[in-house]
Design a protein around this motif. Structure first.
Motif, PDB file in Angstrom:
ATOM      1  N   LEU A  50      70.605  39.693  35.055  1.00 33.20           N
ATOM      2  CA  LEU A  50      70.311  40.098  33.680  1.00 33.20           C
ATOM      3  C   LEU A  50      71.549  40.662  33.002  1.00 33.20           C
ATOM      4  O   LEU A  50      71.795  40.409  31.822  1.00 33.20           O
ATOM      5  N   MET A  51      72.342  41.414  33.782  1.00 33.02           N
ATOM      6  CA  MET A  51      73.550  41.987  33.175  1.00 33.02           C
ATOM      7  C   MET A  51      74.549  40.903  32.807  1.00 33.02           C
ATOM      8  O   MET A  51      75.335  41.074  31.887  1.00 33.02           O
TER       9      MET A  51
ATOM     10  N   THR B 222      65.163  40.691  25.420  1.00 35.26           N
ATOM     11  CA  THR B 222      64.342  39.948  26.368  1.00 35.26           C
ATOM     12  C   THR B 222      64.477  40.488  27.790  1.00 35.26           C
ATOM     13  O   THR B 222      63.662  40.190  28.646  1.00 35.26           O
ATOM     14  N   TYR B 223      65.525  41.277  28.023  1.00 37.99           N
ATOM     15  CA  TYR B 223      65.697  41.805  29.381  1.00 37.99           C
ATOM     16  C   TYR B 223      64.532  42.685  29.820  1.00 37.99           C
ATOM     17  O   TYR B 223      64.366  42.979  30.988  1.00 37.99           O
ATOM     18  N   PHE B 224      63.720  43.079  28.851  1.00 37.50           N
ATOM     19  CA  PHE B 224      62.536  43.856  29.224  1.00 37.50           C
ATOM     20  C   PHE B 224      61.573  43.046  30.105  1.00 37.50           C
ATOM     21  O   PHE B 224      60.669  43.586  30.708  1.00 37.50           O
ATOM     22  N   SER B 225      61.824  41.724  30.133  1.00 42.01           N
ATOM     23  CA  SER B 225      60.983  40.877  30.987  1.00 42.01           C
ATOM     24  C   SER B 225      61.121  41.264  32.455  1.00 42.01           C
ATOM     25  O   SER B 225      60.329  40.846  33.290  1.00 42.01           O
ATOM     26  N   ILE B 226      62.108  42.087  32.785  1.00 41.42           N
ATOM     27  CA  ILE B 226      62.255  42.543  34.179  1.00 41.42           C
ATOM     28  C   ILE B 226      60.997  43.294  34.626  1.00 41.42           C
ATOM     29  O   ILE B 226      60.672  43.342  35.807  1.00 41.42           O
TER      30      ILE B 226
ATOM     31  N   PRO C 153      60.749  36.605  34.934  1.00 43.20           N
ATOM     32  CA  PRO C 153      61.563  37.148  33.846  1.00 43.20           C
ATOM     33  C   PRO C 153      62.477  36.096  33.232  1.00 43.20           C
ATOM     34  O   PRO C 153      62.683  36.076  32.018  1.00 43.20           O
ATOM     35  N   PHE C 154      62.988  35.196  34.086  1.00 44.80           N
ATOM     36  CA  PHE C 154      63.924  34.210  33.558  1.00 44.80           C
ATOM     37  C   PHE C 154      63.208  33.084  32.814  1.00 44.80           C
ATOM     38  O   PHE C 154      63.797  32.440  31.960  1.00 44.80           O
ATOM     39  N   LEU C 155      61.954  32.885  33.153  1.00 45.70           N
ATOM     40  CA  LEU C 155      61.177  31.895  32.423  1.00 45.70           C
ATOM     41  C   LEU C 155      61.098  32.258  30.968  1.00 45.70           C
ATOM     42  O   LEU C 155      61.211  31.428  30.081  1.00 45.70           O
ATOM     43  N   ILE C 156      60.892  33.562  30.723  1.00 46.90           N
ATOM     44  CA  ILE C 156      60.777  34.038  29.355  1.00 46.90           C
ATOM     45  C   ILE C 156      62.077  33.749  28.613  1.00 46.90           C
ATOM     46  O   ILE C 156      62.082  33.267  27.481  1.00 46.90           O
TER      47      ILE C 156
END
Lengths: 538, 254
Positions: A443-444, A378-382, A357-360
């Motif tokens: 993410l938060m 982008t947090y949807f990358s979770i 997720p953080f790569l994105i």
């Protein structure tokens, strides 16, 4: 026993092994035996004898063609001619990425295996030979894997770039292979040396997480080392590129075919050619130490009094409805905690889950600032990190000590659903939740606490996904009841297929997030669905 | 074996064990669980190599890195460790070859031995389908296939039926008479008492008793080996423990 072609090829290197003080005939014998055993699968407790035909074929080899397909993505890089350092570095970056991952998750256990110590070490066979057999055993599979990935690209390179290019590429690929196997072994040696007993077992798992994470990051670094300016690829060698092996190999091509004689390129090229041999030499010197330190894995440091803490007792009581369910919850929890092979297979996927997720987000950083990203979605990358659920639920089926599974049948269990429910809940609370919490907090920090509703929705989607996976991947089979050798490659497809419902869940969530209160209402619906599913499915 | 000491972490499992063994002896190697019996055997087999003290077998210090002395040793481990997805034939041949015997000779010998043990009809089946006794027979055959001079047997009779037990006991007596040395570890005192020439008792990593059954009996009071064992290890509470155990068993479970 079968005489394997691979062994006949190996015979031509006989003198090399003898030079290193390895008893070649004995090593060959051990390898022949191991390869034979790889082709056979031990029947499970629940399989009736004769029901399944004893198939004598290697599952690993059957699965190779998938890697052949993956190899096709390497081909375009062979045609980028104006910058060898770019194309070849990426080529090796991808190759090493695939090889390292499979080395860590699939072959670590072969390297760290001590189960047959009683059988082999009590015979007149020296440690060096036993260990060499292990390394060669792994290498055989690594070479097979590499060969399937690179076969087509190699042929393409022969026709497109000529025989010299082809030969150099082939030679480099072999070197990379050796480097990966031996470097991993050396790394384990280092860890084994400094840590002891119980702690060592934990450390090895953390190292796996770290390694898988660093492979992903390393791969990113390779790509980011090249700045693309007006479609021209610029590469300025800097000193720290020395820690990125794919670039060494790119440098050699740049040197020989691009005629670029910069000092860095010469240094990198030398590293590319010399380091594999140096590491093999160091490894062979330290084999006895490796084997001795492996013993630490069996040492039982004095048993600590381990009980469940009051908090975990309370947790178990809250999440499990019945006593039977609670029993299996605690059982599954201890199994997951103590089973080394399970952890060896599962922990690398943790590493990936946290990193992806953080790569994105990292990729986005190239074009936008962190604040701008914080406004976005982008947090949807979770959702990427929920992919690991499938793999782990599949792995829950296996255990090193699958023989113990007779208790499921011998004990009067009223409700078999309790076994499944308890185990799955244990997985969610003790493996998934900690990772999920870390992810959410991170993410938060980037996206502010406003995304909390989305995170709750993701949690309940995951919970539904757990049940879907259990139905699809596991198909109602008992947990911890098959040996790891039973793991079948067609399961790979099932895992892949089980990603699809997740895509659906993600799609709905993403779509609804554009509507006011959409997320909250969706969350409410998910909770109700969860409630029904967990009640009815088992 | 001189002043053998071994630590596991901070725990000392063997303290200064001195032992000299001659040819043709059957040594009953006994002691309570965790006394250090298996550890001693594993050290002698080179499975564990960070110990203190000297261990020489056949006049050779085993710490010198040369593993050829193992050619003359046979080993039946306590836990039936076998490559279970091989057939009995494949396994025995493999082990024989590791001991440096030609495959044809191993196969010949194995075939005959398997026949004598009455497991020839499963000779070509995978060991994973074997019963405990059948596995034990495979282990015994593979420990003897190379005609060793020194045998380490850890509960070799476990899982065997009464008839096979008699056969194996007879085999051991015969081998000892032919000059082989046998280290026999077991918890079944009746068997140890009957077949051993010399009994060595280990407790808490120390040598507590060493001598023939008769000698042990002279030093201690009359009785069976089991009673001597209890006495030497300072154990006399078996009745009280059993009574309490049963009372716990019968406690209400609901």
């Amino acid at each position: 026993m079968h005489d394997f072609k691979t062994l006949r090829i190996l015979d031509s290197f006989q003198s090399l092994f003898l030079k290193f003080g390895i008893n070649y005939p004995v090593m060959r014998k051990i390898l022949q035996l191991k390869l034979t055993m790889d082709r056979r699968r031990v029947p499970t407790v629940f399989n009736d004898f004769g029901k399944k035909k004893e198939d004598d074929s290697n599952q690993f080899i059957k699965s190779l063609w998938v890697y052949g397909l993956i190899g096709l993505i390497l081909i375009p890089f062979l045609f980028i001619t104006d910058s060898y350092i770019f194309s070849i570095s990426i080529f090796f970056g991808i190759l090493m990425f695939i090889l390292m991952t499979s080395m860590i998750s699939d072959f670590s256990q072969v390297l760290l295996d001590i189960r047959d110590k009683n059988i082999l070490s009590s015979k007149p066979v020296d440690k060096r030979t036993i260990n060499a057999a292990k390394i060669v055993h792994i290498s055989i599979y690594m070479f097979l894997l590499t060969f399937t990935i690179t076969a087509i690209p190699l042929i393409v390179s022969l026709f497109a770039r000529g025989i010299l290019f082809f030969l150099l590429l082939l030679g480099q690929i072999i070197l990379v292979d050796l480097l990966i196997v031996v470097a991993t072994a050396l790394l384990y040696l280092l860890i084994l040396r400094f840590f002891d007993g119980e702690k060592l077992k934990d450390i090895i798992n953390y190292v796996q997480i770290l390694l898988s994470a660093s492979i992903v990051i390393g791969y990113q670094v390779v790509i980011r080392s090249f700045g693309i300016v007006d479609l021209d690829i610029i590469f300025d060698p800097v000193w720290w590129h020395i820690v990125i092996p794919p670039i060494w190999y790119g440098a050699l091509f740049e040197l020989l075919f691009g005629g670029n004689m910069s000092e860095y390129f010469i240094l990198f090229s030398v590293l590319a050619c010399v380091l594999p041999f140096v590491s093999i030499f160091i490894y062979i010197k330290s084999i006895p130490a490796f084997e001795r330190n492996l013993e630490k894995l069996t040492n039982q440091s004095s048993s600590k009094k381990k009980g469940f803490s009051p908090i975990s007792r309370w947790l178990a009581k809250t999440v499990c409805a019945t006593r039977e369910e609670r029993t299996f919850y605690q059982f599954a929890r201890t199994m997951m905690k103590n089973e080394r092979q399970f952890k060896l297979k599962v922990y690398p996927s943790f590493g990936f889950s946290i990193i992806f997720p953080f790569l994105i987000i990292l990729t986005e950083l190239g074009t936008r600032s962190l604040e701008e990203i914080g406004q976005g979605r982008t947090y949807f990358s979770i959702y990427l990190s929920t992919l690991m659920i499938s793999t782990i639920i599949l792995m829950l089926r296996y255990s090193e000590y699958a023989k113990g599974a007779w208790i499921y049948k011998a004990i009067p269990i009223k409700d078999t659903g309790a076994i499944y429910k308890g185990t799955l809940k244990a997985f969610m609370i003790h493996l998934y939740l900690p990772m999920f919490t870390i992810m959410s907090i991170l993410l938060m920090l980037i996206f502010s606490t406003n995304i909390i509703w989305d995170i709750i929705v993701v949690w309940f989607s995951s919970s539904i996904h757990v049940i879907i996976c259990f139905k699809m991947v596991n198909g109602g089979r008992m947990f911890f009841a098959e040996r790891f050798e039973m793991a079948q490659q067609q399961d790979g497809w099932l895992i892949f297929a089980s990603f699809l419902p997740l895509v659906g869940l993600f799609g709905i969530h993403f779509g609804l997030s554009f509507i006011d209160y959409g997320t909250i209402i969706y969350g409410g619906i998910l909770i109700i669905i969860n409630f029904i599913l967990w009640k009815k499915v088992f | 074996m001189k002043n053998l000491t071994k630590d596991f972490g901070s725990k000392r499992v063997l303290t200064g064990v001195d032992l000299k063994v001659h040819e043709g002896e059957i040594i009953g190697y006994i002691g309570p669980n965790g006394a250090g019996k298996s550890t001693t055997v594993k050290i002698m087999l080179g499975l564990i190599d960070d110990y203190f003290g000297d261990v020489s077998i056949f006049g050779q210090d085993i710490a010198n890195g040369d593993s050829t002395y193992k050619r003359r040793i046979g080993y039946v481990p306590e836990t039936a460790d076998l490559y279970e997805n091989l057939t009995a034939k494949e396994y025995i041949t493999f082990i024989g070859e590791l001991y440096g015997i030609e495959p044809e000779i191993v196969e010949q010998k194995a075939k005959k031995m398997v026949q004598l043990f009455g497991i020839e009809d499963v000779y070509h089946s995978r060991i994973s389908s074997f019963s405990k006794g059948m596995k034990q027979k495979v282990l015994i055959i593979s420990s003897l296939i190379h005609n060793p001079d020194l045998l380490f047997l850890d509960e070799p009779l476990s899982g065997l039926d009464a008839n096979s037990v008699m056969v194996v006991k007879e085999i051991l007596a015969k081998l000892a008479a032919d000059g082989k040395t046998i280290f026999y570890s077991s918890h079944i005192m009746e068997v140890v008492e009957k077949i051993s020439h010399r009994i060595i008792l280990l407790a808490d990593g120390k040598l507590v008793a060493d001598g023939s059954f008769e000698e042990l009996r002279e030093k201690n009071m009359e009785g069976s080996l089991e009673e001597i064992f209890n006495q030497l290890t300072g154990f006399d509470k078996h009745k009280a423990i059993a009574e309490e155990f049963v009372s716990v068993v019968q406690r209400d479970v609901t």
